[in-house]
Design a protein around this motif. Structure first.
Motif, PDB file in Angstrom:
ATOM      1  N   ALA A 119       2.544  44.766  48.119  1.00  0.00           N
ATOM      2  CA  ALA A 119       1.257  45.399  47.844  1.00  0.00           C
ATOM      3  C   ALA A 119       0.272  44.448  47.184  1.00  0.00           C
ATOM      4  CB  ALA A 119       1.455  46.627  46.952  1.00  0.00           C
ATOM      5  N   GLY A 120       0.722  43.318  46.658  1.00  0.00           N
ATOM      6  CA  GLY A 120      -0.197  42.373  46.035  1.00  0.00           C
ATOM      7  C   GLY A 120       0.456  41.613  44.910  1.00  0.00           C
ATOM      8  N   VAL A 121      -0.286  40.664  44.346  1.00  0.00           N
ATOM      9  CA  VAL A 121       0.203  39.827  43.252  1.00  0.00           C
ATOM     10  C   VAL A 121      -0.128  40.485  41.926  1.00  0.00           C
ATOM     11  CG1 VAL A 121       0.017  37.564  42.142  1.00  0.00           C
ATOM     12  CG2 VAL A 121      -0.111  37.746  44.630  1.00  0.00           C
ATOM     13  N   LEU A 122       0.809  40.415  40.974  1.00  0.00           N
ATOM     14  CA  LEU A 122       0.593  40.972  39.634  1.00  0.00           C
ATOM     15  C   LEU A 122       0.094  39.837  38.746  1.00  0.00           C
ATOM     16  CD1 LEU A 122       2.607  42.954  41.061  1.00  0.00           C
ATOM     17  CD2 LEU A 122       3.502  43.461  38.789  1.00  0.00           C
ATOM     18  N   ASP A 123      -1.228  39.654  38.750  1.00  0.00           N
ATOM     19  CA  ASP A 123      -1.791  38.572  37.963  1.00  0.00           C
ATOM     20  C   ASP A 123      -2.305  39.095  36.634  1.00  0.00           C
ATOM     21  OD1 ASP A 123      -4.114  39.911  38.580  1.00  0.00           O
ATOM     22  OD2 ASP A 123      -4.647  38.540  40.228  1.00  0.00           O
ATOM     23  N   GLU A 124      -3.100  38.268  35.919  1.00  0.00           N
ATOM     24  CA  GLU A 124      -3.552  38.606  34.579  1.00  0.00           C
ATOM     25  C   GLU A 124      -4.936  39.234  34.559  1.00  0.00           C
ATOM     26  OE1 GLU A 124      -1.735  38.484  31.958  1.00  0.00           O
ATOM     27  OE2 GLU A 124      -0.019  37.628  33.038  1.00  0.00           O
ATOM     28  N   ARG A 125      -5.514  39.538  35.693  1.00  0.00           N
ATOM     29  CA  ARG A 125      -6.830  40.171  35.683  1.00  0.00           C
ATOM     30  C   ARG A 125      -6.720  41.595  35.161  1.00  0.00           C
ATOM     31  NH1 ARG A 125      -9.227  40.224  41.221  1.00  0.00           N
ATOM     32  NH2 ARG A 125      -7.080  40.755  41.784  1.00  0.00           N
ATOM     33  N   SER A 126      -7.807  42.073  34.556  1.00  0.00           N
ATOM     34  CA  SER A 126      -7.789  43.390  33.903  1.00  0.00           C
ATOM     35  C   SER A 126      -7.477  44.502  34.888  1.00  0.00           C
ATOM     36  CB  SER A 126      -9.129  43.648  33.222  1.00  0.00           C
ATOM     37  OG  SER A 126     -10.192  43.602  34.172  1.00  0.00           O
ATOM     38  N   SER A 127      -8.074  44.472  36.083  1.00  0.00           N
ATOM     39  CA  SER A 127      -7.826  45.532  37.059  1.00  0.00           C
ATOM     40  C   SER A 127      -6.372  45.521  37.529  1.00  0.00           C
ATOM     41  CB  SER A 127      -8.758  45.373  38.248  1.00  0.00           C
ATOM     42  OG  SER A 127      -8.579  44.102  38.861  1.00  0.00           O
ATOM     43  N   SER A 128      -5.818  44.310  37.700  1.00  0.00           N
ATOM     44  CA  SER A 128      -4.429  44.210  38.133  1.00  0.00           C
ATOM     45  C   SER A 128      -3.475  44.700  37.042  1.00  0.00           C
ATOM     46  CB  SER A 128      -4.104  42.762  38.501  1.00  0.00           C
ATOM     47  OG  SER A 128      -2.754  42.630  38.879  1.00  0.00           O
ATOM     48  N   ARG A 129      -3.773  44.340  35.767  1.00  0.00           N
ATOM     49  CA  ARG A 129      -2.916  44.789  34.669  1.00  0.00           C
ATOM     50  C   ARG A 129      -2.969  46.301  34.508  1.00  0.00           C
ATOM     51  NH1 ARG A 129      -1.161  41.035  30.919  1.00  0.00           N
ATOM     52  NH2 ARG A 129      -0.031  42.841  30.099  1.00  0.00           N
ATOM     53  N   LEU A 130      -4.149  46.888  34.714  1.00  0.00           N
ATOM     54  CA  LEU A 130      -4.279  48.345  34.617  1.00  0.00           C
ATOM     55  C   LEU A 130      -3.411  49.038  35.664  1.00  0.00           C
ATOM     56  CD1 LEU A 130      -5.595  50.922  33.532  1.00  0.00           C
ATOM     57  CD2 LEU A 130      -7.487  50.529  35.153  1.00  0.00           C
ATOM     58  N   MET A 131      -3.544  48.610  36.918  1.00  0.00           N
ATOM     59  CA  MET A 131      -2.742  49.216  37.967  1.00  0.00           C
ATOM     60  C   MET A 131      -1.239  49.009  37.728  1.00  0.00           C
ATOM     61  SD  MET A 131      -4.732  50.801  39.883  1.00  0.00           S
ATOM     62  CE  MET A 131      -6.461  50.910  40.351  1.00  0.00           C
ATOM     63  N   GLU A 132      -0.914  47.828  37.245  1.00  0.00           N
ATOM     64  CA  GLU A 132       0.498  47.528  36.969  1.00  0.00           C
ATOM     65  C   GLU A 132       1.054  48.447  35.887  1.00  0.00           C
ATOM     66  OE1 GLU A 132       3.099  43.847  35.068  1.00  0.00           O
ATOM     67  OE2 GLU A 132       1.084  43.490  35.852  1.00  0.00           O
ATOM     68  N   ASN A 133       0.322  48.616  34.784  1.00  0.00           N
ATOM     69  CA  ASN A 133       0.791  49.452  33.675  1.00  0.00           C
ATOM     70  C   ASN A 133       0.876  50.931  34.086  1.00  0.00           C
ATOM     71  OD1 ASN A 133       1.012  47.229  31.995  1.00  0.00           O
ATOM     72  ND2 ASN A 133      -1.067  47.465  31.178  1.00  0.00           N
ATOM     73  N   VAL A 134      -0.134  51.377  34.853  1.00  0.00           N
ATOM     74  CA  VAL A 134      -0.110  52.770  35.300  1.00  0.00           C
ATOM     75  C   VAL A 134       1.102  53.015  36.203  1.00  0.00           C
ATOM     76  CG1 VAL A 134      -1.308  54.493  36.698  1.00  0.00           C
ATOM     77  CG2 VAL A 134      -2.589  53.123  35.047  1.00  0.00           C
ATOM     78  N   THR A 135       1.380  52.074  37.104  1.00  0.00           N
ATOM     79  CA  THR A 135       2.520  52.234  38.013  1.00  0.00           C
ATOM     80  C   THR A 135       3.837  52.266  37.245  1.00  0.00           C
ATOM     81  OG1 THR A 135       1.286  51.048  39.725  1.00  0.00           O
ATOM     82  CG2 THR A 135       3.671  51.276  40.032  1.00  0.00           C
ATOM     83  N   VAL A 136       3.978  51.358  36.280  1.00  0.00           N
ATOM     84  CA  VAL A 136       5.219  51.336  35.486  1.00  0.00           C
ATOM     85  C   VAL A 136       5.330  52.597  34.636  1.00  0.00           C
ATOM     86  CG1 VAL A 136       6.458  50.097  33.691  1.00  0.00           C
ATOM     87  CG2 VAL A 136       5.290  48.826  35.495  1.00  0.00           C
ATOM     88  N   ALA A 137       4.214  53.070  34.094  1.00  0.00           N
ATOM     89  CA  ALA A 137       4.246  54.292  33.286  1.00  0.00           C
ATOM     90  C   ALA A 137       4.702  55.492  34.115  1.00  0.00           C
ATOM     91  CB  ALA A 137       2.875  54.543  32.669  1.00  0.00           C
ATOM     92  N   PHE A 138       4.197  55.583  35.361  1.00  0.00           N
ATOM     93  CA  PHE A 138       4.641  56.673  36.233  1.00  0.00           C
ATOM     94  C   PHE A 138       6.129  56.537  36.576  1.00  0.00           C
ATOM     95  CE2 PHE A 138       0.219  57.872  37.101  1.00  0.00           C
ATOM     96  CZ  PHE A 138       0.357  59.249  37.212  1.00  0.00           C
ATOM     97  N   ALA A 139       6.583  55.334  36.799  1.00  0.00           N
ATOM     98  CA  ALA A 139       8.003  55.124  37.092  1.00  0.00           C
ATOM     99  C   ALA A 139       8.872  55.509  35.897  1.00  0.00           C
ATOM    100  CB  ALA A 139       8.240  53.667  37.482  1.00  0.00           C
TER     101      ALA A 139
END
Length: 589
Positions: A119-139
């Motif tokens: 689905a994409g690279v998990l980099d350090e940009r704010s939008s990427s970190r937001l999506m990453e944290n939300v996905t992990v929180a749902f998991a």
């Protein structure tokens, strides 16, 4: 959920594929390790990555100590300064714990690696970190929610009387018509072995848990454990497991013991008797019993009353023959270290055992009496059931009273005592309910329950001659009331038999007769035709010189008016034939 994918120069990019499943079931089904690896290899091929290594785990996503994950981090550490891309199918395949993900994210960032999914690279940009944290929180939420739902369903199933934990020895999970889901069913032939172990232990044919362990290990129908040895702890857990009596419980969830839907291997009464033995038994027993020395520990030295031990001895000649001996191991005993040949002591014991056979006519009489009692038991079922129901009602009233006192009291010690009392009463109530359900009817037929036991009483030698150590130990416990005493050079002392052999053996032994009265007074004329001081009813008895008042009834034909008694007063008379007078005593009439 997709992440923003920046422009990547694929030249020289090395990828590490990470695959994870939580259970073997997921490995077998569509989301298994093989299917994840196939998709990720296709993705790396499209992106132009070269795959250096594939790491796999079969552990839950909330666990940090995963073998595959640790191996991957060690590989990255060893491959510095190369920069790797860790490719996995989805964020929940990498981790399903919010705090663990944050720790792994920092560790991987220090190693210089990059996390990436299709689905994409998990980099350090704010939008990427937001999506990453939300996905992990749902998991993380789904993981905890699934755990809570599973736990609630398991608790509900136990409350409804179904077993949910690993099937104990003698059971397996299977489908039963009329019930949803899998439930415990007997697993033969292990179930028969476990049932026999319980029955032998409760009847004291097996004296200790070590005997039960040995019986199960050596049984040909029981599968051999790894290493050939069955852990004692497993046998102890088996004897304390109410599953075998048809009941389920889960103390860790506060679910008390209740009737289960599976088929029991033993009755609840048998289970309770086993618990009584386990809770009251505080004696250690030998665990080195063998076929070679069946009498070891059961025969006592007559000099010190200690149990005889046994051993093998090798002769000093060239043939190096082995000889079996029994001996007293107690230092200070007159027989210490003096050996007794096994053939001598066991031969004398077998001679005693062969004589422990009641008369055939007595066995026939006992069979007829027991059969009549069996028939009466079946006729009195209704009365016994009514009595059991009355006892159950009284028990429930006691439980209600104890619960009311628990509610009213505020003293912790009193509350604990009352709670323990309620638990004991609840156990007794379960036992009564089982008796009511079986209607107090004898289980099985007369031939199976009684004739088998009488066959043993008729000739215990037949069971001893099988040569099996468990059968021989059972003969010792069932035939003799106490351990035997043996005097070296003289043989066995007179053994004390158990009640069945004592009753059936003495009845036709030829030593029967009228019991004569015994006591401090001489016998009455009714038995040996001479007078007793106190039992000559209405008769005047004389007195020796120096005694006090005369006896009663001084008048009449037996009093002083009788000239014959008056003439014989104070005269010493000899004791009757067969009666010995103590030295210095006189017999008066």
């Amino acid at each position: 959920m997709k992440f923003t994918l920046p422009t990547i120069d694929a030249q020289g990019v090395t990828a590490l594929i990470y695959c994870r499943v939580s259970s073997k079931k997921q490995e077998r089904e569509g989301d298994g390790l093989a299917s994840q690896e196939t998709r990720l290899r296709d993705y790396c091929a499209r992106m132009g990555y070269s795959v250096a290594q594939v790491f796999r785990d079969k552990v839950t996503g909330s666990e940090s100590r995963r073998p595959g994950l640790r191996a991957m981090l060690a590989f990255i550490e060893k491959g510095k300064p190369a920069r790797f891309r860790i490719v996995f199918d989805h964020l929940d395949r990498f981790t399903r714990d919010f705090y663990l993900h944050a720790d792994l994210r920092r560790t991987i960032a220090k190693l210089g690696a990059i996390l990436e999914t299709p689905a994409g690279v998990l980099d350090e940009r704010s939008s990427s970190r937001l999506m990453e944290n939300v996905t992990v929180a749902f998991a993380d939420y789904h993981r905890i929610n699934n755990r809570e739902q599973t736990l609630n369903r398991m608790q509900a199933r136990v409350s409804n009387g179904f077993a949910i934990f690993a099937a104990p020895s003698g059971y397996k999970y299977g489908r039963v018509p009329g019930f949803n889901g899998r439930m415990l069913v007997p697993h033969e032939p292990q179930a028969s072995v476990v049932r026999e172990a319980f029955e032998r232990y409760v009847s004291r044919q097996l004296e200790s848990q070590a005997d039960v362990t040995r019986f199960v290990e050596e049984h040909p129908l029981y599968p051999k454990p790894k290493g050939g040895k069955l852990p004692h702890q497993r046998v102890g857990d088996m004897l304390r497991n109410p599953i075998y009596a048809g009941y389920v419980e889960a103390p860790c969830w506060g679910i008390e013991r209740r009737k289960g839907h599976h088929e029991p291997l033993i009755s609840y009464e048998t289970f309770q008797r086993v618990q009584d033995r386990l809770n009251g038994l505080r004696i250690s027993y030998r665990t080195d019993l063998s076929q070679d020395f069946p009498l070891r520990g059961f025969v006592l030295c007559d000099d010190c009353e200690g149990p005889l031990t046994a051993c093998w001895s090798i002769s000093g000649c060239a043939a190096k023959k082995r000889h079996a001996y029994y001996q007293c191991p107690k230092k200070g005993c007159a027989s210490y270290g003096k050996t007794i040949r096994r053939g001598v002591i066991e031969g004398e014991f077998e001679a005693i055992l062969k004589t422990a056979e009641p008369q055939p006519q007595m066995l026939d009489l006992a069979t007829a009496m027991l059969k009549e009692l069996w028939q009466r038991k079946q006729v009195n079922v209704a009365a016994e059931t009514k009595a059991l129901k009355a006892s159950l009602a009284a028990l429930e009233e006691q439980i209600d009273q104890a619960v009311e006192r628990i509610v009213e009291t505020t003293v912790p010690a009193v509350m604990r005592a009352l709670e323990e009392k309620v638990q004991r009463l609840e156990s007794d109530k379960l036992l009564l309910r089982e008796k009511i359900e079986t209607a107090a009817t004898p289980r099985g037929d007369f031939d199976r329950r009684v004739i088998t036991g009488l066959a043993f009483v008729a000739s215990p030698w037949n069971l001893w001659s099988t040569g099996q150590i468990d059968d021989r130990r059972a003969v010792l416990k069932l035939t003799f009331a106490h351990r035997l005493r043996y005097k070296r050079g003289e043989g066995f002392r007179t053994p004390e038999m158990t009640l069945p052999f004592k009753v059936l053996g003495d009845f036709f032994s030829g030593e029967n007769g009228m019991a004569r009265p015994k006591g401090f007074e001489p016998l009455t004329p009714r038995f040996v035709v001479w007078c007793s001081i106190q039992l000559s009813y209405g008769r005047l008895t004389g007195r020796p010189r120096g005694l006090g008042r005369w006896s009663r009834d001084l008048e009449g034909p037996s009093g002083l008016g009788n000239p014959k008694i008056a003439r014989n007063r104070g005269r010493r008379r000899p004791a009757p034939v067969g009666v010995r007078s103590p030295p210095g005593s006189r017999t008066w009439c």
